[in-house]
Design a protein around this motif. Structure first.
Motif, PDB file in Angstrom:
ATOM      1  N   HIS A 147      16.619 -12.372  32.812  1.00  0.00           N
ATOM      2  CA  HIS A 147      15.655 -13.208  31.800  1.00  0.00           C
ATOM      3  C   HIS A 147      16.075 -13.264  30.347  1.00  0.00           C
ATOM      4  N   TRP A 148      16.899 -12.244  29.953  1.00  0.00           N
ATOM      5  CA  TRP A 148      17.102 -12.137  28.584  1.00  0.00           C
ATOM      6  C   TRP A 148      18.684 -12.446  28.113  1.00  0.00           C
ATOM      7  N   GLN A 149      19.319 -12.979  29.280  1.00  0.00           N
ATOM      8  CA  GLN A 149      20.858 -13.190  29.103  1.00  0.00           C
ATOM      9  C   GLN A 149      21.183 -14.108  28.070  1.00  0.00           C
ATOM     10  N   TYR A 150      20.232 -15.015  27.707  1.00  0.00           N
ATOM     11  CA  TYR A 150      20.435 -16.205  26.840  1.00  0.00           C
ATOM     12  C   TYR A 150      19.704 -15.725  25.497  1.00  0.00           C
ATOM     13  N   ALA A 151      19.079 -14.609  25.286  1.00  0.00           N
ATOM     14  CA  ALA A 151      18.623 -14.388  24.029  1.00  0.00           C
ATOM     15  C   ALA A 151      19.327 -14.346  22.823  1.00  0.00           C
ATOM     16  N   TRP A 152      20.718 -14.285  22.986  1.00  0.00           N
ATOM     17  CA  TRP A 152      21.697 -14.393  21.708  1.00  0.00           C
ATOM     18  C   TRP A 152      21.464 -15.780  21.215  1.00  0.00           C
ATOM     19  N   LEU A 153      21.078 -16.854  21.820  1.00  0.00           N
ATOM     20  CA  LEU A 153      20.757 -17.974  21.104  1.00  0.00           C
ATOM     21  C   LEU A 153      19.881 -17.820  20.083  1.00  0.00           C
ATOM     22  N   ASP A 154      19.274 -16.939  19.716  1.00  0.00           N
ATOM     23  CA  ASP A 154      18.461 -16.925  18.521  1.00  0.00           C
ATOM     24  C   ASP A 154      19.329 -16.422  17.246  1.00  0.00           C
ATOM     25  N   ALA A 155      20.573 -15.952  17.607  1.00  0.00           N
ATOM     26  CA  ALA A 155      21.444 -15.779  16.470  1.00  0.00           C
ATOM     27  C   ALA A 155      22.193 -17.017  15.979  1.00  0.00           C
ATOM     28  N   VAL A 156      22.204 -18.136  16.643  1.00  0.00           N
ATOM     29  CA  VAL A 156      22.537 -19.340  16.221  1.00  0.00           C
ATOM     30  C   VAL A 156      21.385 -20.311  15.675  1.00  0.00           C
ATOM     31  N   GLN A 157      20.562 -19.726  14.989  1.00  0.00           N
ATOM     32  CA  GLN A 157      19.326 -20.340  14.273  1.00  0.00           C
ATOM     33  C   GLN A 157      19.362 -20.120  13.098  1.00  0.00           C
TER      34      GLN A 157
ATOM     35  N   ILE B 246      16.861  -7.259  21.127  1.00  0.00           N
ATOM     36  CA  ILE B 246      16.417  -5.947  21.247  1.00  0.00           C
ATOM     37  C   ILE B 246      15.801  -5.702  22.367  1.00  0.00           C
ATOM     38  N   GLN B 247      14.681  -6.384  23.156  1.00  0.00           N
ATOM     39  CA  GLN B 247      14.273  -6.269  24.280  1.00  0.00           C
ATOM     40  C   GLN B 247      15.255  -6.184  25.530  1.00  0.00           C
ATOM     41  N   GLY B 248      16.185  -7.444  25.458  1.00  0.00           N
ATOM     42  CA  GLY B 248      17.096  -7.315  26.384  1.00  0.00           C
ATOM     43  C   GLY B 248      18.259  -6.258  26.557  1.00  0.00           C
ATOM     44  N   SER B 249      18.338  -5.703  25.163  1.00  0.00           N
ATOM     45  CA  SER B 249      19.567  -4.759  25.152  1.00  0.00           C
ATOM     46  C   SER B 249      18.766  -3.269  25.778  1.00  0.00           C
TER      47      SER B 249
ATOM     48  N   TYR C 134      26.067  -8.569  21.812  1.00  0.00           N
ATOM     49  CA  TYR C 134      24.769  -8.775  22.853  1.00  0.00           C
ATOM     50  C   TYR C 134      25.279  -9.058  24.249  1.00  0.00           C
ATOM     51  N   VAL C 135      26.131  -9.797  24.436  1.00  0.00           N
ATOM     52  CA  VAL C 135      26.562 -10.501  25.783  1.00  0.00           C
ATOM     53  C   VAL C 135      27.388  -9.235  26.453  1.00  0.00           C
ATOM     54  N   PHE C 136      28.035  -8.507  25.787  1.00  0.00           N
ATOM     55  CA  PHE C 136      28.545  -7.355  26.417  1.00  0.00           C
ATOM     56  C   PHE C 136      27.483  -6.284  26.805  1.00  0.00           C
TER      57      PHE C 136
END
Length: 292
Positions: A245-255, A264-267, A190-192
């Motif tokens: 706005h979505w750059q840290y949306a990946w934090l949802d993966a460490v829940q 998905i929105q950020g991508s 996702y970061v990529f």
């Protein structure tokens, strides 16, 4: 009646024996050229060294402490190798990883122009679209390698220092080591994807200027401006149109429960902006008068 000019225009162009446009400037040749450049080696060394710097910082400063009354991922940085890798990614995703992406994608075409070698490549002859495609492919490949290198080294360093174990979540609970590794891989992917906007900005600017620093600095600067605008709460829902706005949306993966909606929105937003900018780069370069 056809005029001599029309006849010349209609006449087939002479092509040297063995010439194939699709074989000019192969990706492997461009990749080797870029890998041998000093800036590639220096950037790779800096990214590989960052986990060791953080390890020394934690060793000197003791256990990480968050802000009073707040729980963050940083609090559990030394709990396991997976936690250390996640914290390293969290500390670098906002700005540090922007730099190699902008460098590898923004320096690629502009550097050829600054060396006055771009026109010689096109006179080889390398078709313009072929040249851009090779350079974009290598630029994105090196960007992906940079984004993968940092958490990979951090995972190895963290595991050696703190052991192989589950990912301790800031909200409580843990994820098994196998699941945590998969979540970290998803995070890196996702970061990529979220950095594609920076890559596209840098690449587009690289086709518009002969100054590599201008292309790289412009992409980094515009990315920072986007992050600043995202902090302006007065913009309301308009902030959701900013990639930052979505750059840290990946934090949802460490829940405990994976929620991919934000990623998905950020991508989707990042890929859309990137495709538009890539198209502008190819369109503008096809019509540009190359004098460098």
């Amino acid at each position: 009646m056809s005029t001599p000019r029309t006849e010349r225009a209609a006449a087939p162009r002479e092509v040297a024996d063995g010439y194939r446009a699709g074989r000019t400037l192969p990706v492997r040749v461009e990749l080797v050229r870029q890998l041998k450049r000093r800036r590639t080696l220096v950037m790779g060394g800096l990214l590989a060294a960052l986990p060791f710097v953080l390890l020394i910082a934690f060793a000197v400063g003791g256990e990480p402490e968050g802000r009073p009354g707040q729980i963050s991922l940083m609090d559990s940085a030394t709990a396991s190798g997976a936690n250390f890798a996640a914290v390293t990614l969290f500390a670098s995703a906002g700005f540090l990883l922007v730099v190699p992406v902008a460098l590898f994608c923004g320096d690629t075409v502009a550097s050829e122009a600054s060396w006055s070698s771009l026109r010689y490549l096109l006179a080889a002859p390398v078709p313009r679209a072929r040249l851009l495609l090779s350079k974009l492919t290598v630029g994105l490949a090196l960007s992906l390698a940079a984004i993968v290198l940092l958490p990979l080294v951090a995972l190895a360093v963290g595991t050696a220092a703190y052991g192989w174990g589950p990912l301790h979540l800031p909200t409580g609970g843990t994820l098994p080591a196998g699941t945590a590794t998969g979540r970290l891989a998803l995070t890196v992917a996702y970061v990529f994807v979220s950095q594609l906007v920076t890559a596209a900005l840098a690449f587009w600017l690289s086709t518009r200027t002969d100054a590599p620093l201008g292309a790289v600095g412009g992409a980094v600067g515009l990315t920072i401006i986007g992050s600043v605008l995202d902090e302006v709460t007065a913009l309301g829902d308009w902030r959701s149109l900013l990639p930052a706005h979505w750059q840290y949306a990946w934090l949802d993966a460490v829940q405990p429960r994976l929620d991919p909606a934000g990623m998905i929105q950020g991508s989707s937003l990042s890929v859309t902006y990137a495709l538009v900018l890539f198209a502008l780069a190819f369109r503008g370069f096809a019509r540009k008068d190359i004098v460098s």
